[in-house]
Design a protein around this motif. Structure first.
Motif, PDB file in Angstrom:
ATOM      1  N   PRO A  57      -8.308  -0.024   2.704  1.00 42.80           N
ATOM      2  CA  PRO A  57      -9.022   1.074   3.237  1.00 42.80           C
ATOM      3  C   PRO A  57      -8.738   1.715   4.432  1.00 42.80           C
ATOM      4  N   TYR A  58      -8.228   0.693   5.390  1.00 44.91           N
ATOM      5  CA  TYR A  58      -7.686   1.188   6.630  1.00 44.91           C
ATOM      6  C   TYR A  58      -6.617   2.264   6.551  1.00 44.91           C
ATOM      7  N   TRP A  59      -5.651   2.001   5.767  1.00 46.53           N
ATOM      8  CA  TRP A  59      -4.463   2.777   5.525  1.00 46.53           C
ATOM      9  C   TRP A  59      -4.896   4.008   4.804  1.00 46.53           C
ATOM     10  N   SER A  60      -5.902   3.914   3.969  1.00 46.22           N
ATOM     11  CA  SER A  60      -6.592   4.912   3.109  1.00 46.22           C
ATOM     12  C   SER A  60      -7.188   5.993   4.088  1.00 46.22           C
ATOM     13  N   THR A  63      -4.500   7.669   6.634  1.00 47.78           N
ATOM     14  CA  THR A  63      -3.808   8.676   5.887  1.00 47.78           C
ATOM     15  C   THR A  63      -4.507   9.829   5.161  1.00 47.78           C
ATOM     16  N   LYS A  64      -5.646   9.557   4.954  1.00 51.28           N
ATOM     17  CA  LYS A  64      -6.605  10.494   4.319  1.00 51.28           C
ATOM     18  C   LYS A  64      -6.210  10.687   3.015  1.00 51.28           C
ATOM     19  N   ILE A  65      -5.695   9.637   2.423  1.00 47.51           N
ATOM     20  CA  ILE A  65      -5.373   9.607   0.902  1.00 47.51           C
ATOM     21  C   ILE A  65      -6.258   8.948   0.135  1.00 47.51           C
ATOM     22  N   ILE A 114       0.307   8.724  -4.453  1.00 45.73           N
ATOM     23  CA  ILE A 114      -0.883   9.380  -4.819  1.00 45.73           C
ATOM     24  C   ILE A 114      -0.494  10.732  -4.777  1.00 45.73           C
ATOM     25  N   VAL A 115      -0.113  11.318  -3.493  1.00 42.70           N
ATOM     26  CA  VAL A 115       0.193  12.745  -3.437  1.00 42.70           C
ATOM     27  C   VAL A 115       1.768  12.929  -4.048  1.00 42.70           C
TER      28      VAL A 115
END
Length: 150
Positions: A57-60, A63-65, A114-115
């Protein structure tokens, strides 16, 4: 350590960098090995799950991913995977044995799929925008990762 109880117990002592495993006294060698292996795998999976519940969740967020969910399994051939269409991330339970910065790089790597669902130039540029030392980490992982994926 053998004991009189009829179950396996695993205790971790991070300060001493040891794991204590107790098992029933009457087990034969093969059953002992299977039970100890199963216990260690469960322990690694649990520890990895706990760690990733904070990190993913932190990296999400950073990164806004967005991702839908992540799963921890007993993968022995790679540390992570991503299904871009479903936004589901997969991580090996052995991740917990890596240095924290290496785990961060793996989490970001999988989120970036995902991107960009491939290993294109744009994919690596996105990864490096969050983990500037990604290339050094990746070299370290290629050199040392085989010791952990067993």
């Amino acid at each position: 350590i053998e004991n009189e109880k009829q179950r396996i117990q695993i205790q971790a002592y991070p300060e001493e960098k040891t794991i204590k495993i107790t098992y029933p006294k009457n087990l034969n060698q093969e059953a002992k090995k299977q039970n100890i292996d199963r216990g260690i795998k469960k322990f690694l999976q649990y520890q990895t799950q706990i760690f990733l519940e904070k990190e993913v969740p932190y990296w999400s967020q950073l990164t806004k991913i967005a991702y839908k969910q992540f799963k921890v399994n007993d993968a022995t051939s790679k540390f992570g995977g991503c299904i871009p269409k479903t936004k589901v991330l997969h991580f090996s339970s052995r991740l917990i044995m890596l240095p924290e910065r290496v785990i961060d790089a793996i989490v970001v790597h999988e989120l970036c799929h995902i991107v960009h669902p491939n290993h294109s130039k744009n994919f690596y540029e996105l990864v490096r925008s969050f983990i500037p030392e990604y290339d050094e980490i990746n070299k370290w992982l290629k050199k040392n990762g085989k010791m952990i994926l067993f």
